[in-house]
Write a protein that holds these residues in place. Structure first.
Motif, PDB file in Angstrom:
ATOM      1  N   ALA A 118       0.821  -1.211   0.000  1.00 27.79           N
ATOM      2  CA  ALA A 118       0.000   0.000   0.000  1.00 27.79           C
ATOM      3  C   ALA A 118       0.857   1.264   0.000  1.00 27.79           C
ATOM      4  O   ALA A 118       0.423   2.309  -0.502  1.00 27.79           O
ATOM      5  N   VAL A 119       2.072   1.182   0.506  1.00 24.79           N
ATOM      6  CA  VAL A 119       2.939   2.370   0.519  1.00 24.79           C
ATOM      7  C   VAL A 119       3.333   2.792  -0.882  1.00 24.79           C
ATOM      8  O   VAL A 119       3.732   3.945  -1.096  1.00 24.79           O
ATOM      9  N   ASP A 120       3.207   1.908  -1.866  1.00 27.68           N
ATOM     10  CA  ASP A 120       3.573   2.266  -3.236  1.00 27.68           C
ATOM     11  C   ASP A 120       2.580   3.224  -3.879  1.00 27.68           C
ATOM     12  O   ASP A 120       2.874   3.816  -4.920  1.00 27.68           O
ATOM     13  N   PHE A 121       1.409   3.401  -3.290  1.00 27.94           N
ATOM     14  CA  PHE A 121       0.455   4.381  -3.814  1.00 27.94           C
ATOM     15  C   PHE A 121       1.021   5.807  -3.734  1.00 27.94           C
ATOM     16  O   PHE A 121       0.566   6.689  -4.445  1.00 27.94           O
ATOM     17  N   GLN A 122       2.033   6.023  -2.891  1.00 27.74           N
ATOM     18  CA  GLN A 122       2.623   7.353  -2.756  1.00 27.74           C
ATOM     19  C   GLN A 122       3.212   7.857  -4.066  1.00 27.74           C
ATOM     20  O   GLN A 122       3.287   9.062  -4.298  1.00 27.74           O
ATOM     21  N   TYR A 123       3.624   6.954  -4.949  1.00 28.67           N
ATOM     22  CA  TYR A 123       4.249   7.371  -6.198  1.00 28.67           C
ATOM     23  C   TYR A 123       3.269   8.060  -7.139  1.00 28.67           C
ATOM     24  O   TYR A 123       3.671   8.759  -8.061  1.00 28.67           O
ATOM     25  N   PHE A 124       1.984   7.873  -6.935  1.00 29.94           N
ATOM     26  CA  PHE A 124       0.995   8.605  -7.728  1.00 29.94           C
ATOM     27  C   PHE A 124       1.009  10.098  -7.389  1.00 29.94           C
ATOM     28  O   PHE A 124       0.616  10.922  -8.201  1.00 29.94           O
ATOM     29  N   PHE A 125       1.457  10.445  -6.187  1.00 31.21           N
ATOM     30  CA  PHE A 125       1.341  11.814  -5.702  1.00 31.21           C
ATOM     31  C   PHE A 125       2.669  12.552  -5.603  1.00 31.21           C
ATOM     32  O   PHE A 125       2.677  13.741  -5.304  1.00 31.21           O
ATOM     33  N   LEU A 126       3.775  11.870  -5.816  1.00 33.91           N
ATOM     34  CA  LEU A 126       5.081  12.522  -5.757  1.00 33.91           C
ATOM     35  C   LEU A 126       5.375  13.256  -7.052  1.00 33.91           C
ATOM     36  O   LEU A 126       4.981  12.825  -8.136  1.00 33.91           O
ATOM     37  N   LYS A 127       6.079  14.365  -6.915  1.00 37.00           N
ATOM     38  CA  LYS A 127       6.500  15.120  -8.094  1.00 37.00           C
ATOM     39  C   LYS A 127       7.630  14.358  -8.774  1.00 37.00           C
ATOM     40  O   LYS A 127       8.625  14.017  -8.151  1.00 37.00           O
ATOM     41  N   SER A 128       7.459  14.092 -10.046  1.00 38.21           N
ATOM     42  CA  SER A 128       8.457  13.313 -10.772  1.00 38.21           C
ATOM     43  C   SER A 128       9.628  14.201 -11.175  1.00 38.21           C
ATOM     44  O   SER A 128       9.447  15.308 -11.673  1.00 38.21           O
ATOM     45  N   ASP A 129      10.830  13.729 -10.924  1.00 35.04           N
ATOM     46  CA  ASP A 129      12.036  14.399 -11.399  1.00 35.04           C
ATOM     47  C   ASP A 129      13.069  13.322 -11.723  1.00 35.04           C
ATOM     48  O   ASP A 129      12.853  12.138 -11.497  1.00 35.04           O
ATOM     49  N   GLU A 130      14.183  13.761 -12.282  1.00 38.29           N
ATOM     50  CA  GLU A 130      15.207  12.813 -12.710  1.00 38.29           C
ATOM     51  C   GLU A 130      15.800  12.040 -11.534  1.00 38.29           C
ATOM     52  O   GLU A 130      16.110  10.855 -11.652  1.00 38.29           O
ATOM     53  N   MET A 131      15.935  12.706 -10.401  1.00 38.36           N
ATOM     54  CA  MET A 131      16.530  12.041  -9.251  1.00 38.36           C
ATOM     55  C   MET A 131      15.615  10.922  -8.737  1.00 38.36           C
ATOM     56  O   MET A 131      16.084   9.827  -8.406  1.00 38.36           O
ATOM     57  N   LEU A 132      14.327  11.168  -8.682  1.00 39.60           N
ATOM     58  CA  LEU A 132      13.386  10.138  -8.246  1.00 39.60           C
ATOM     59  C   LEU A 132      13.404   8.955  -9.199  1.00 39.60           C
ATOM     60  O   LEU A 132      13.444   7.798  -8.773  1.00 39.60           O
ATOM     61  N   GLU A 133      13.398   9.227 -10.483  1.00 41.34           N
ATOM     62  CA  GLU A 133      13.440   8.151 -11.478  1.00 41.34           C
ATOM     63  C   GLU A 133      14.721   7.336 -11.342  1.00 41.34           C
ATOM     64  O   GLU A 133      14.697   6.106 -11.430  1.00 41.34           O
ATOM     65  N   GLU A 134      15.840   8.010 -11.090  1.00 41.46           N
ATOM     66  CA  GLU A 134      17.109   7.310 -10.921  1.00 41.46           C
ATOM     67  C   GLU A 134      17.088   6.453  -9.655  1.00 41.46           C
ATOM     68  O   GLU A 134      17.570   5.316  -9.660  1.00 41.46           O
ATOM     69  N   GLN A 135      16.535   6.982  -8.587  1.00 48.31           N
ATOM     70  CA  GLN A 135      16.461   6.229  -7.330  1.00 48.31           C
ATOM     71  C   GLN A 135      15.579   4.990  -7.488  1.00 48.31           C
ATOM     72  O   GLN A 135      15.917   3.908  -6.994  1.00 48.31           O
ATOM     73  N   LEU A 136      14.460   5.123  -8.175  1.00 47.79           N
ATOM     74  CA  LEU A 136      13.568   3.987  -8.380  1.00 47.79           C
ATOM     75  C   LEU A 136      14.232   2.936  -9.264  1.00 47.79           C
ATOM     76  O   LEU A 136      14.127   1.734  -8.999  1.00 47.79           O
ATOM     77  N   ALA A 137      14.923   3.380 -10.301  1.00 47.27           N
ATOM     78  CA  ALA A 137      15.617   2.438 -11.184  1.00 47.27           C
ATOM     79  C   ALA A 137      16.744   1.727 -10.438  1.00 47.27           C
ATOM     80  O   ALA A 137      16.944   0.513 -10.605  1.00 47.27           O
ATOM     81  N   ARG A 138      17.476   2.452  -9.616  1.00 43.66           N
ATOM     82  CA  ARG A 138      18.559   1.855  -8.841  1.00 43.66           C
ATOM     83  C   ARG A 138      18.003   0.838  -7.835  1.00 43.66           C
ATOM     84  O   ARG A 138      18.550  -0.256  -7.678  1.00 43.66           O
ATOM     85  N   SER A 139      16.910   1.190  -7.176  1.00 37.79           N
ATOM     86  CA  SER A 139      16.287   0.261  -6.221  1.00 37.79           C
ATOM     87  C   SER A 139      15.786  -0.994  -6.929  1.00 37.79           C
ATOM     88  O   SER A 139      15.973  -2.115  -6.433  1.00 37.79           O
ATOM     89  N   ALA A 140      15.154  -0.811  -8.082  1.00 41.51           N
ATOM     90  CA  ALA A 140      14.613  -1.953  -8.814  1.00 41.51           C
ATOM     91  C   ALA A 140      15.719  -2.868  -9.333  1.00 41.51           C
ATOM     92  O   ALA A 140      15.587  -4.099  -9.279  1.00 41.51           O
TER      93      ALA A 140
END
Length: 119
Positions: free
Chosen positions: A35-57
């Motif tokens: 359920a905590v993944d629903f937060q990604y619908f509301f976060l402002k997207s930027d390059e750093m967030l995308e990089e962090q998500l890709a690195r985590s994945a």
């Protein structure tokens, strides 16, 4: 569709947690953690967030594959399990490891960004 939307859709896996509420299969309650993944619908997207998500994945994928291989080989080495049972156990262990590693690294990157620490 943005990658961030795909990560947000992982939150729908939390609906499987209701199986644990309405049946005797309490192991499904762990799905509520998504359920905590629903937060990604509301976060402002930027390059750093995308990089962090890709690195985590990517870290989660590698960890899951390594744990799966180790679990299958370990179960086969014990000799008490047939190959199909060893593969099933390995897949479950690998998936669990992937979820845990993804959650922990994504949380770490989020905390680090909120604290203002350098990468």
């Amino acid at each position: 569709m943005k990658k961030q939307m795909l990560y947000g859709m992982l939150g729908f896996l939390s609906l499987l947690g209701f199986v644990g509420l309405f049946t005797e299969e309490r192991s499904f309650l762990g799905f509520f953690a998504f359920a905590v993944d629903f937060q990604y619908f509301f976060l402002k997207s930027d390059e750093m967030l995308e990089e962090q998500l890709a690195r985590s994945a990517s870290r989660a994928f590698v960890a899951g594959m390594l744990v799966m291989a180790a679990a299958v080989l370990g179960m086969l080495a014990l000799g008490r399990f047939d190959p199909s049972r060893a593969l099933l156990t390995g897949c479950a262990a690998g998936w669990t490891a992937s979820v845990v590693v993804y959650a922990l690294t994504a949380a770490w990157y989020g905390f680090r960004e909120n604290w203002g620490l350098e990468p």
